[in-house]
Design a protein around this motif. Structure first.
Motif, PDB file in Angstrom:
ATOM      1  N   SER A   1       0.772  -1.149   0.017  1.00 29.02           N
ATOM      2  CA  SER A   1       0.147   0.113   0.087  1.00 29.02           C
ATOM      3  C   SER A   1       0.813   1.341   0.049  1.00 29.02           C
ATOM      4  CB  SER A   1      -0.936   0.094   1.206  1.00 29.02           C
ATOM      5  OG  SER A   1      -1.891  -1.115   1.421  1.00 29.02           O
ATOM      6  N   ALA A   2       2.070   1.196   0.700  1.00 30.65           N
ATOM      7  CA  ALA A   2       2.864   2.233   0.552  1.00 30.65           C
ATOM      8  C   ALA A   2       3.273   2.608  -0.799  1.00 30.65           C
ATOM      9  CB  ALA A   2       4.306   1.948   1.716  1.00 30.65           C
ATOM     10  N   GLY A   3       3.620   1.603  -1.471  1.00 29.78           N
ATOM     11  CA  GLY A   3       4.226   1.530  -2.669  1.00 29.78           C
ATOM     12  C   GLY A   3       3.089   2.080  -3.718  1.00 29.78           C
ATOM     13  N   LEU A   4       1.733   1.639  -3.651  1.00 29.76           N
ATOM     14  CA  LEU A   4       0.692   2.215  -4.245  1.00 29.76           C
ATOM     15  C   LEU A   4       0.281   3.623  -3.933  1.00 29.76           C
ATOM     16  CD1 LEU A   4      -1.458  -0.914  -3.869  1.00 29.76           C
ATOM     17  CD2 LEU A   4      -0.197  -0.360  -5.833  1.00 29.76           C
ATOM     18  N   GLY A   5       0.582   3.928  -2.562  1.00 35.03           N
ATOM     19  CA  GLY A   5       0.463   5.346  -2.260  1.00 35.03           C
ATOM     20  C   GLY A   5       1.447   6.240  -2.810  1.00 35.03           C
ATOM     21  N   GLY A   6       2.658   5.808  -3.082  1.00 36.51           N
ATOM     22  CA  GLY A   6       3.678   6.774  -3.646  1.00 36.51           C
ATOM     23  C   GLY A   6       3.290   6.944  -4.885  1.00 36.51           C
ATOM     24  N   ALA A   7       2.925   6.051  -5.563  1.00 35.54           N
ATOM     25  CA  ALA A   7       2.361   6.046  -7.141  1.00 35.54           C
ATOM     26  C   ALA A   7       1.401   6.979  -7.321  1.00 35.54           C
ATOM     27  CB  ALA A   7       2.100   4.875  -7.711  1.00 35.54           C
ATOM     28  N   ALA A   8       0.423   6.975  -6.478  1.00 37.64           N
ATOM     29  CA  ALA A   8      -0.640   7.987  -6.232  1.00 37.64           C
ATOM     30  C   ALA A   8      -0.245   9.346  -5.964  1.00 37.64           C
ATOM     31  CB  ALA A   8      -1.753   7.496  -5.200  1.00 37.64           C
ATOM     32  N   LEU A   9       0.616   9.584  -4.991  1.00 38.12           N
ATOM     33  CA  LEU A   9       1.155  10.847  -4.650  1.00 38.12           C
ATOM     34  C   LEU A   9       2.003  11.376  -5.662  1.00 38.12           C
ATOM     35  CD1 LEU A   9       2.283  10.423  -1.093  1.00 38.12           C
ATOM     36  CD2 LEU A   9       0.226  11.609  -1.662  1.00 38.12           C
ATOM     37  N   TRP A  10       2.538  10.492  -6.412  1.00 36.59           N
ATOM     38  CA  TRP A  10       3.494  11.083  -7.692  1.00 36.59           C
ATOM     39  C   TRP A  10       2.667  11.663  -8.507  1.00 36.59           C
ATOM     40  CZ3 TRP A  10       3.368  10.308 -12.972  1.00 36.59           C
ATOM     41  CH2 TRP A  10       4.490  10.667 -13.599  1.00 36.59           C
ATOM     42  N   SER A  11       1.446  10.940  -8.735  1.00 34.89           N
ATOM     43  CA  SER A  11       0.259  11.330  -9.826  1.00 34.89           C
ATOM     44  C   SER A  11      -0.269  12.936  -9.606  1.00 34.89           C
ATOM     45  CB  SER A  11      -0.736  10.413 -10.030  1.00 34.89           C
ATOM     46  OG  SER A  11      -1.366  10.459  -8.963  1.00 34.89           O
ATOM     47  N   VAL A  12      -0.127  13.421  -8.297  1.00 38.50           N
ATOM     48  CA  VAL A  12      -0.717  14.570  -8.070  1.00 38.50           C
ATOM     49  C   VAL A  12       0.312  15.476  -7.721  1.00 38.50           C
ATOM     50  CG1 VAL A  12      -2.812  13.360  -7.043  1.00 38.50           C
ATOM     51  CG2 VAL A  12      -0.867  14.037  -5.710  1.00 38.50           C
ATOM     52  N   ARG A  13       1.724  15.400  -7.614  1.00 37.89           N
ATOM     53  CA  ARG A  13       2.672  16.095  -7.391  1.00 37.89           C
ATOM     54  C   ARG A  13       2.704  17.284  -8.473  1.00 37.89           C
ATOM     55  NH1 ARG A  13       8.734  15.164  -9.050  1.00 37.89           N
ATOM     56  NH2 ARG A  13       7.707  14.035 -10.605  1.00 37.89           N
ATOM     57  N   GLY A  14       2.735  18.458  -7.804  1.00 33.82           N
ATOM     58  CA  GLY A  14       2.660  19.682  -8.723  1.00 33.82           C
ATOM     59  C   GLY A  14       1.504  20.084  -9.584  1.00 33.82           C
ATOM     60  N   ARG A  15       0.287  19.381  -9.264  1.00 32.92           N
ATOM     61  CA  ARG A  15      -0.778  19.548 -10.148  1.00 32.92           C
ATOM     62  C   ARG A  15      -1.632  21.037  -9.656  1.00 32.92           C
ATOM     63  NH1 ARG A  15      -1.456  16.036 -14.097  1.00 32.92           N
ATOM     64  NH2 ARG A  15      -0.406  13.784 -13.575  1.00 32.92           N
ATOM     65  N   ARG A  16      -2.263  21.465 -10.676  1.00 35.81           N
ATOM     66  CA  ARG A  16      -2.767  22.672 -10.504  1.00 35.81           C
ATOM     67  C   ARG A  16      -4.079  22.586  -9.758  1.00 35.81           C
ATOM     68  NH1 ARG A  16      -2.013  21.825 -15.900  1.00 35.81           N
ATOM     69  NH2 ARG A  16      -4.292  21.597 -15.949  1.00 35.81           N
ATOM     70  N   ARG A  17      -4.517  23.707  -9.116  1.00 37.02           N
ATOM     71  CA  ARG A  17      -5.607  23.661  -8.424  1.00 37.02           C
ATOM     72  C   ARG A  17      -7.032  23.087  -9.145  1.00 37.02           C
ATOM     73  NH1 ARG A  17      -7.060  26.355  -3.663  1.00 37.02           N
ATOM     74  NH2 ARG A  17      -5.209  27.699  -3.959  1.00 37.02           N
ATOM     75  N   GLU A  18      -7.128  23.465 -10.372  1.00 37.63           N
ATOM     76  CA  GLU A  18      -8.356  22.848 -11.285  1.00 37.63           C
ATOM     77  C   GLU A  18      -8.011  21.515 -11.374  1.00 37.63           C
ATOM     78  OE1 GLU A  18      -5.401  25.181 -14.149  1.00 37.63           O
ATOM     79  OE2 GLU A  18      -6.162  25.297 -12.107  1.00 37.63           O
ATOM     80  N   ASP A  19      -7.047  20.734 -11.111  1.00 38.30           N
ATOM     81  CA  ASP A  19      -6.853  19.286 -11.230  1.00 38.30           C
ATOM     82  C   ASP A  19      -7.378  18.520 -10.153  1.00 38.30           C
ATOM     83  OD1 ASP A  19      -5.602  19.314 -13.803  1.00 38.30           O
ATOM     84  OD2 ASP A  19      -3.769  19.366 -12.948  1.00 38.30           O
ATOM     85  N   TRP A  20      -7.801  19.137  -8.977  1.00 44.07           N
ATOM     86  CA  TRP A  20      -8.245  18.626  -7.743  1.00 44.07           C
ATOM     87  C   TRP A  20      -9.724  17.957  -7.773  1.00 44.07           C
ATOM     88  CZ3 TRP A  20      -4.996  16.936  -4.203  1.00 44.07           C
ATOM     89  CH2 TRP A  20      -3.802  17.479  -4.154  1.00 44.07           C
ATOM     90  N   PRO A  21     -10.654  18.267  -8.696  1.00 46.07           N
ATOM     91  CA  PRO A  21     -11.694  17.732  -8.946  1.00 46.07           C
ATOM     92  C   PRO A  21     -11.334  16.210  -9.423  1.00 46.07           C
ATOM     93  CG  PRO A  21     -12.158  19.751  -9.554  1.00 46.07           C
ATOM     94  CD  PRO A  21     -10.528  19.742  -9.297  1.00 46.07           C
ATOM     95  N   ALA A  22     -10.547  16.065 -10.352  1.00 49.52           N
ATOM     96  CA  ALA A  22     -10.068  14.868 -10.716  1.00 49.52           C
ATOM     97  C   ALA A  22      -9.417  13.864  -9.667  1.00 49.52           C
ATOM     98  CB  ALA A  22      -8.840  14.889 -11.949  1.00 49.52           C
ATOM     99  N   VAL A  23      -8.771  14.408  -8.725  1.00 50.83           N
ATOM    100  CA  VAL A  23      -8.292  13.675  -7.635  1.00 50.83           C
ATOM    101  C   VAL A  23      -9.430  13.242  -6.723  1.00 50.83           C
ATOM    102  CG1 VAL A  23      -6.972  13.758  -5.364  1.00 50.83           C
ATOM    103  CG2 VAL A  23      -6.082  14.873  -7.609  1.00 50.83           C
ATOM    104  N   GLY A  24     -10.309  14.182  -6.461  1.00 54.42           N
ATOM    105  CA  GLY A  24     -11.655  13.627  -5.816  1.00 54.42           C
ATOM    106  C   GLY A  24     -12.314  12.549  -6.231  1.00 54.42           C
ATOM    107  N   ALA A  25     -12.549  12.639  -7.432  1.00 53.21           N
ATOM    108  CA  ALA A  25     -13.447  11.616  -8.397  1.00 53.21           C
ATOM    109  C   ALA A  25     -12.509  10.366  -8.174  1.00 53.21           C
ATOM    110  CB  ALA A  25     -13.529  12.146  -9.675  1.00 53.21           C
ATOM    111  N   ALA A  26     -11.310  10.480  -8.318  1.00 47.66           N
ATOM    112  CA  ALA A  26     -10.410   9.139  -8.300  1.00 47.66           C
ATOM    113  C   ALA A  26     -10.250   8.611  -6.873  1.00 47.66           C
ATOM    114  CB  ALA A  26      -9.087   9.515  -8.791  1.00 47.66           C
TER     115      ALA A  26
END
Length: 281
Positions: A124-149
């Motif tokens: 899960s730590a590895g999976l969480g790392g992949a997930a955190l990498w995917s949101v690193r440096g994202r713009r504010r308008e990308d957060w709805p995508a994160v919420g849906a995911a």
């Protein structure tokens, strides 16, 4: 976890990433999931003709699972519409294993063995790392995508536990997945028809082959997982299944030209370490 069970779940993980990539490649998300659902329904109808009917005790779980899967499809559609495949897929799949571990302990009474628990946490730590990498440096308008995911991941955890109990009560993994995907596919088609009406057929036709292939892969992937859930604890199977994140990252890099990156490679190695612990528990 028996080697055959582990192999089945790993194959399911790759197959699952493949059908998600196919769905993501079809620009119209409603069309994509209608075709994936239709392909699953066709395969389910064929399989239902050969498999035993699930036992009566399984049908309440099956009906609940259909409802959760419909919510999952909606949230996944929103995720793909709002974000990149390489962004939303790791989050959606990475949220699920720990949530399954908690739900299985609370509602099914399945508490993993100590080493198995460590394996789930490491994976899960590895999976969480992949997930955190995917949101690193994202713009504010990308957060709805994160919420849906994230919502998609919680839906995954919910249907995993419901189906884990249901398939054990059914007496037939093939019959359970066949009826699940048959009912789900018909409901998806009805929803799409209500939304698009006469225009739907023309929208489906150009990508029908691709979408129906996605449906066949979907049934194969989930059928393997349900079979595995009749032979092992829910939490480690859920963690092992989510190695589809690694397959998804490779698919995103190769077919969608999305950056793979060192962070995802490190995350993949951590996941592999967790899998090793689970297999030796």
């Amino acid at each position: 976890m028996a080697p055959l069970t582990a192999a089945a779940v790993l194959l399911a993980a790759v197959t699952h990433a493949a059908w998600n990539a196919i769905a993501h490649s079809i620009r119209d998300r409603l069309v994509a999931f209608t075709l994936v659902g239709g392909g699953g329904a066709i395969c389910g109808a064929v399989a239902a003709g050969f498999a035993p009917l699930p036992a009566a005790d399984a049908w309440p779980y099956l009906a609940s699972s259909v409802g959760i899967h419909m919510a999952y499809m909606y949230l996944l559609t929103k995720s793909f519409a709002l974000g990149d495949f390489g962004q939303v897929y790791p989050i959606a799949r990475g949220v699920a294993p720990l949530a399954v571990t908690v739900l299985a302990a609370l509602f099914v009474g399945e508490v993993p063995a100590p080493l198995q628990t460590v394996g789930v946490l490491v994976a899960s730590a590895g999976l969480g790392g992949a997930a955190l990498w995917s949101v690193r440096g994202r713009r504010r308008e990308d957060w709805p995508a994160v919420g849906a995911a994230v919502g998609t991941g919680l839906a995954i955890a919910a249907y995993t536990v419901v189906d884990g109990v249901g398939v054990r009560a059914s007496g037939t993994a093939l019959g359970y997945v066949a009826w699940l995907l048959l009912i789900q596919g018909v409901l998806l088609a009805c929803c799409a028809l209500a939304a698009r009406r006469a225009a739907l057929l023309g929208q489906l036709r150009p990508v029908a082959g691709r979408g129906l292939l996605g449906g066949a892969l979907s049934m194969s992937a989930y059928g393997l997982v349900l079979w595995a859930q009749t032979r092992g604890a829910l939490a480690p199977i859920a963690a092992l299944r989510e190695t589809s994140i690694i397959a998804g990252a490779v698919i995103g890099a190769v077919f969608f030209k999305e950056q793979l990156g060192r962070s995802r490679v490190v995350a993949a190695l951590v996941v592999v370490a967790g899998i090793g612990l689970m297999l030796h528990a």
